[in-house]
Scaffold this motif. Structure first.
Motif, PDB file in Angstrom:
ATOM      1  N   ALA A 109       0.759  -1.179   0.123  1.00  0.00           N
ATOM      2  CA  ALA A 109       0.109   0.014  -0.116  1.00  0.00           C
ATOM      3  C   ALA A 109       0.842   1.237  -0.010  1.00  0.00           C
ATOM      4  CB  ALA A 109      -1.043   0.097   1.539  1.00  0.00           C
ATOM      5  N   ARG A 110       0.320   2.278  -0.574  1.00  0.00           N
ATOM      6  CA  ARG A 110       0.875   3.678  -0.678  1.00  0.00           C
ATOM      7  C   ARG A 110       0.693   4.242   0.827  1.00  0.00           C
ATOM      8  NH1 ARG A 110       0.076   6.419  -6.624  1.00  0.00           N
ATOM      9  NH2 ARG A 110      -0.429   7.979  -5.056  1.00  0.00           N
ATOM     10  N   THR A 111       1.662   5.008   1.225  1.00  0.00           N
ATOM     11  CA  THR A 111       1.145   5.787   2.441  1.00  0.00           C
ATOM     12  C   THR A 111       1.504   7.115   2.495  1.00  0.00           C
ATOM     13  OG1 THR A 111       1.207   5.510   4.909  1.00  0.00           O
ATOM     14  CG2 THR A 111       3.148   4.961   3.904  1.00  0.00           C
ATOM     15  N   TYR A 112       1.516   7.827   3.447  1.00  0.00           N
ATOM     16  CA  TYR A 112       1.763   9.186   3.649  1.00  0.00           C
ATOM     17  C   TYR A 112       2.325   9.394   4.882  1.00  0.00           C
ATOM     18  CZ  TYR A 112       1.414  14.557   3.502  1.00  0.00           C
ATOM     19  OH  TYR A 112       1.749  15.822   3.626  1.00  0.00           O
ATOM     20  N   GLY A 156       6.169   9.595  11.471  1.00  0.00           N
ATOM     21  CA  GLY A 156       6.018   8.536  10.262  1.00  0.00           C
ATOM     22  C   GLY A 156       4.894   8.177   9.834  1.00  0.00           C
ATOM     23  N   VAL A 157       3.816   8.651  10.443  1.00  0.00           N
ATOM     24  CA  VAL A 157       2.515   8.360  10.141  1.00  0.00           C
ATOM     25  C   VAL A 157       1.322   9.104  10.109  1.00  0.00           C
ATOM     26  CG1 VAL A 157       0.693   6.500  10.466  1.00  0.00           C
ATOM     27  CG2 VAL A 157       2.942   5.894  11.174  1.00  0.00           C
ATOM     28  N   VAL A 158       1.099   9.608   8.926  1.00  0.00           N
ATOM     29  CA  VAL A 158      -0.054  10.279   8.497  1.00  0.00           C
ATOM     30  C   VAL A 158      -1.185   9.752   8.071  1.00  0.00           C
ATOM     31  CG1 VAL A 158      -1.025  12.624   7.389  1.00  0.00           C
ATOM     32  CG2 VAL A 158       1.638  12.587   7.826  1.00  0.00           C
ATOM     33  N   THR A 159      -1.102   8.712   7.180  1.00  0.00           N
ATOM     34  CA  THR A 159      -2.052   7.796   6.876  1.00  0.00           C
ATOM     35  C   THR A 159      -1.491   6.437   6.709  1.00  0.00           C
ATOM     36  OG1 THR A 159      -1.306   7.802   4.425  1.00  0.00           O
ATOM     37  CG2 THR A 159      -2.855   9.588   5.153  1.00  0.00           C
ATOM     38  N   ALA A 191      -3.520   1.128  -4.493  1.00  0.00           N
ATOM     39  CA  ALA A 191      -2.698   1.556  -5.229  1.00  0.00           C
ATOM     40  C   ALA A 191      -2.651   2.868  -5.805  1.00  0.00           C
ATOM     41  CB  ALA A 191      -2.822   0.537  -6.563  1.00  0.00           C
ATOM     42  N   ARG A 192      -3.741   3.447  -5.617  1.00  0.00           N
ATOM     43  CA  ARG A 192      -3.940   4.810  -6.325  1.00  0.00           C
ATOM     44  C   ARG A 192      -4.354   6.101  -5.099  1.00  0.00           C
ATOM     45  NH1 ARG A 192      -3.769   3.620 -11.461  1.00  0.00           N
ATOM     46  NH2 ARG A 192      -4.340   1.394 -11.887  1.00  0.00           N
ATOM     47  N   TRP A 193      -4.353   5.501  -4.110  1.00  0.00           N
ATOM     48  CA  TRP A 193      -4.341   6.466  -2.841  1.00  0.00           C
ATOM     49  C   TRP A 193      -3.330   6.313  -1.986  1.00  0.00           C
ATOM     50  CZ3 TRP A 193      -8.388  10.618  -2.483  1.00  0.00           C
ATOM     51  CH2 TRP A 193      -9.201  10.527  -3.463  1.00  0.00           C
ATOM     52  N   ASP A 194      -2.950   7.528  -1.302  1.00  0.00           N
ATOM     53  CA  ASP A 194      -1.803   7.498  -0.256  1.00  0.00           C
ATOM     54  C   ASP A 194      -2.223   7.355   0.981  1.00  0.00           C
ATOM     55  OD1 ASP A 194       0.209   8.015  -2.224  1.00  0.00           O
ATOM     56  OD2 ASP A 194      -0.514   9.908  -2.297  1.00  0.00           O
ATOM     57  N   GLY A 195      -3.419   6.270   1.224  1.00  0.00           N
ATOM     58  CA  GLY A 195      -3.493   5.778   2.674  1.00  0.00           C
ATOM     59  C   GLY A 195      -4.805   6.654   3.075  1.00  0.00           C
ATOM     60  N   GLN A 196      -5.480   6.143   4.294  1.00  0.00           N
ATOM     61  CA  GLN A 196      -6.330   6.770   5.067  1.00  0.00           C
ATOM     62  C   GLN A 196      -5.925   7.563   6.325  1.00  0.00           C
ATOM     63  OE1 GLN A 196      -9.652   4.012   6.341  1.00  0.00           O
ATOM     64  NE2 GLN A 196     -11.062   5.558   6.020  1.00  0.00           N
ATOM     65  N   LEU A 197      -6.304   8.720   6.738  1.00  0.00           N
ATOM     66  CA  LEU A 197      -5.857   9.150   7.771  1.00  0.00           C
ATOM     67  C   LEU A 197      -5.892   8.304   9.036  1.00  0.00           C
ATOM     68  CD1 LEU A 197      -7.728  12.680   7.671  1.00  0.00           C
ATOM     69  CD2 LEU A 197      -5.219  12.219   7.330  1.00  0.00           C
ATOM     70  N   ALA A 198      -4.544   8.354   9.719  1.00  0.00           N
ATOM     71  CA  ALA A 198      -4.306   7.361  11.063  1.00  0.00           C
ATOM     72  C   ALA A 198      -5.444   8.029  12.169  1.00  0.00           C
ATOM     73  CB  ALA A 198      -3.103   7.759  11.402  1.00  0.00           C
ATOM     74  N   ASP A 199      -5.643   7.134  12.762  1.00  0.00           N
ATOM     75  CA  ASP A 199      -6.575   7.344  13.989  1.00  0.00           C
ATOM     76  C   ASP A 199      -6.178   8.378  14.856  1.00  0.00           C
ATOM     77  OD1 ASP A 199      -7.308   4.756  13.424  1.00  0.00           O
ATOM     78  OD2 ASP A 199      -6.150   3.811  15.148  1.00  0.00           O
ATOM     79  N   ASN A 200      -6.921   9.392  15.105  1.00  0.00           N
ATOM     80  CA  ASN A 200      -6.964  10.738  15.825  1.00  0.00           C
ATOM     81  C   ASN A 200      -6.415  11.824  14.980  1.00  0.00           C
ATOM     82  OD1 ASN A 200      -8.162   9.623  18.099  1.00  0.00           O
ATOM     83  ND2 ASN A 200      -6.093   8.795  19.182  1.00  0.00           N
ATOM     84  N   ALA A 201      -5.897  11.527  13.601  1.00  0.00           N
ATOM     85  CA  ALA A 201      -5.462  12.488  13.037  1.00  0.00           C
ATOM     86  C   ALA A 201      -6.506  13.118  12.300  1.00  0.00           C
ATOM     87  CB  ALA A 201      -4.423  11.677  11.722  1.00  0.00           C
ATOM     88  N   GLU A 202      -6.308  14.497  12.072  1.00  0.00           N
ATOM     89  CA  GLU A 202      -7.039  15.420  11.237  1.00  0.00           C
ATOM     90  C   GLU A 202      -6.383  16.102  10.051  1.00  0.00           C
ATOM     91  OE1 GLU A 202      -9.567  18.115  13.906  1.00  0.00           O
ATOM     92  OE2 GLU A 202      -8.189  17.728  14.824  1.00  0.00           O
ATOM     93  N   ALA A 203      -7.135  16.233   8.759  1.00  0.00           N
ATOM     94  CA  ALA A 203      -6.285  17.025   7.923  1.00  0.00           C
ATOM     95  C   ALA A 203      -7.368  17.927   7.193  1.00  0.00           C
ATOM     96  CB  ALA A 203      -6.235  15.875   6.780  1.00  0.00           C
ATOM     97  N   TRP A 263      -9.466   9.466   3.066  1.00  0.00           N
ATOM     98  CA  TRP A 263      -8.309   9.290   1.944  1.00  0.00           C
ATOM     99  C   TRP A 263      -7.819  10.230   1.463  1.00  0.00           C
ATOM    100  CZ3 TRP A 263      -6.643   4.049   1.284  1.00  0.00           C
ATOM    101  CH2 TRP A 263      -7.165   2.957   1.732  1.00  0.00           C
ATOM    102  N   VAL A 264      -6.563   9.995   1.196  1.00  0.00           N
ATOM    103  CA  VAL A 264      -5.526  11.276   1.008  1.00  0.00           C
ATOM    104  C   VAL A 264      -4.875  10.888  -0.264  1.00  0.00           C
ATOM    105  CG1 VAL A 264      -3.447  12.567   1.483  1.00  0.00           C
ATOM    106  CG2 VAL A 264      -5.196  11.789   3.387  1.00  0.00           C
TER     107      VAL A 264
END
Length: 527
Positions: free
Chosen positions: A318-321, A328-331, A343-355, A413-414
């Protein structure tokens, strides 16, 4: 799928004690033939911590490590955390050019290094930088037995008994415990100040999202002085009981063999590692090798086709951001995320993270609209060591300006589409273009220079330099320029691999270099 149980502490200095009580004589880490149990790590860290305290090192002091991947990095980091000190692992690709800045900023109370790394003498380099900054550490440790060397003494070994010395308590959850130096949009490496809650949170996301636990073995293939390497080698094992295997350096054939022999299940790192592994597995498909189960790949430089090729081999990728400033972990994509999303997105926001995505004026835009991504959350760093950077990138509500451009959907999703910062991401190593330009400008035959990233199939981005020679002098060749940069103690990875000798650089009326025109010229696109 429910996540394996976590350690339930919020101070990083308590992790080894809790892990030793829970997992005891189970293997925690392996480096070549050297193995370390959870109890062994706790005992070794205690011995180093006691030695540090006996020399006057304590709460809030910085313990700097200049080392390649070695198991000692784990023990020294844990020792610093045990006494409320700040662990400062520094990537060994940095040479005196960068180390002088880091030492002045960090002002370490203790330093740990090896005598030699290839042709370099790391101890001498650190001595030179410390002397230039007027800093006299309370302790100087060597990890290799090369005999007496001035003020340097051997690091307490794994069998060193823990003396009956009362140690200070670990730092509070919101106090700095880890400092990492990363190059960004400024010319000097930036000191990122992380706290216990941020690093524990970052580590536990791999348990929450992927189900990593006691049955897993991780591969630390990135430098352990990087947040990615530190997560795989130390923080994830201490929070979920997984074991880690450390690689001394990246060699894909050796890595694939280790993955097979040790039955490694997961890893994370830059896209270049995934690309190399996928190609090696495809080439050796008939050999019946054990394939890595999970790989979390750093971001937008990961081609969707690469994730799909990994899937065809039986590897969940998986891609990640991620970034140092967010432990080390935004998504992070959940384990059940469909292939198309991974494959086409850079992950889903981590728990408790806001964007929050904003336009050029800083106004929020609707979900799904493109803009500059700002973030906040548990994993976010305390800030930088440079107050100017803090003012530039954190607002009053603690929103952090990532400098990255992209989209965030309503369900978190980012997708990253570009970067506002003037940095180069070469195989996971982030370098400042300005820093490289400053070194080029020292060459007597260079009138002007501009450095930009250009696409690279293997590393994601490569370093490209546009150079204007001084008039009435023979223009320097790329070979001469590269040789000169080596003499300036610049990290070798920063030396351009692509060169353009030009008559002039495009500039605005105010004299600012128009790098977007250079990028278009470098890839052969119309401006």
């Amino acid at each position: 799928m429910s996540a394996p149980a976590g350690v339930g502490v919020d101070r990083v200095g308590e992790l080894t004690a809790v892990a030793a009580a829970r997992w005891g004589d189970r293997e925690c880490a392996r480096f070549g033939e050297i193995t370390l149990t959870f109890s062994g790590l706790h005992q070794w860290a205690g011995a180093i911590a006691a030695d540090l305290v006996s020399r006057g090192v304590g709460r809030g002091d910085r313990v700097m490590m200049l080392l390649v991947n070695r198991i000692e990095v784990l023990a020294v980091s844990a020792a610093a955390w045990r006494i409320g000190a700040v662990a400062v692992p520094v990537v060994a690709i940095y040479r005196t050019h960068e180390l002088k800045t880091i030492v002045r900023d960090c002002r370490p109370a203790a330093v740990v290094t090896a005598v030699r790394l290839a042709e370099r003498c790391l101890a001498d380099e650190l001595d030179s930088c410390l002397a230039a900054a007027g800093i006299e550490p309370m302790a100087r440790y060597l990890v290799d037995d090369d005999g007496p060397r001035g003020e340097w003494e051997p690091l307490p070994g794994r069998e060193t008994p823990v003396p009956g010395l009362t140690l200070p308590d670990p730092s509070a959850p919101e106090q700095e415990c880890l400092r990492l130096y990363t190059s960004g949009s400024t010319s000097a490496p930036k000191g990122v100040r992380l706290h216990s809650r941020s690093v524990i949170f970052g580590a536990e996301q791999f348990r929450h999202r992927l189900g990593i636990g006691e049955a897993d073995t991780g591969l630390a293939l990135a430098p352990v002085a990087h947040i990615a390497g530190l997560l795989a080698a130390l923080l994830v094992p201490l929070t979920c009981g997984a074991r880690a295997v450390l690689l001394p350096r990246w060699e894909v054939a050796a890595a694939v063999r280790v993955i097979h022999d040790e039955r490694v299940t997961w890893s994370l790192g830059a896209a270049v590692f995934l690309k190399d592994m996928v190609e090696e597995y495809e080439r050796r498909r008939v050999e019946g090798l054990h394939v890595l189960n999970f790989f979390v790949s750093g971001g937008a430089n990961t081609a969707p086709e690469l994730i799909e090729r990994a899937q065809a081999l039986g590897m969940w990728a998986a891609r990640t951001y991620g970034m140092t400033e967010a432990a080390g972990v935004v998504t992070l994509a959940p384990r059940d995320a469909p292939l198309k999303r991974r494959a086409r997105w850079d992950g889903q926001l981590a728990d408790n993270a806001e964007a929050r995505v904003v336009d050029e004026a800083g106004r929020p835009v609707p979900p799904g609209a493109e803009g500059v991504i700002t973030i906040r959350g548990t994993q976010l760093a305390l800030g930088y060591t440079d107050p100017e950077l803090n003012r530039a990138q954190f607002n009053a509500e603690r929103w952090f300006d990532t400098g990255d451009i992209g989209f965030v959907t309503a369900d978190g999703w980012v997708r990253i589409t570009g970067r506002a910062k003037d940095i180069i991401n070469r195989g996971g190593e982030k370098f400042s273009s300005v820093d490289i330009e400053h070194v080029l400008h020292r060459h007597p035959g260079v009138a002007a220079a501009a450095v930009i990233p250009v696409p690279d199939e293997r590393l994601g981005e490569a370093v490209c330099a546009f150079v204007v020679p001084r008039p009435r002098t023979p223009p320097p060749t790329p070979e001469q320029l590269a040789s000169f940069m080596l003499t300036q103690d610049l990290a070798k990875a920063k030396i351009p691999t692509e060169w353009r000798i030009v008559d002039a650089l495009p500039r605005t009326a105010s004299g600012k270099i128009q790098k977007h025109l250079l990028r278009a010229a470098a890839v052969g696109k119309p401006s």
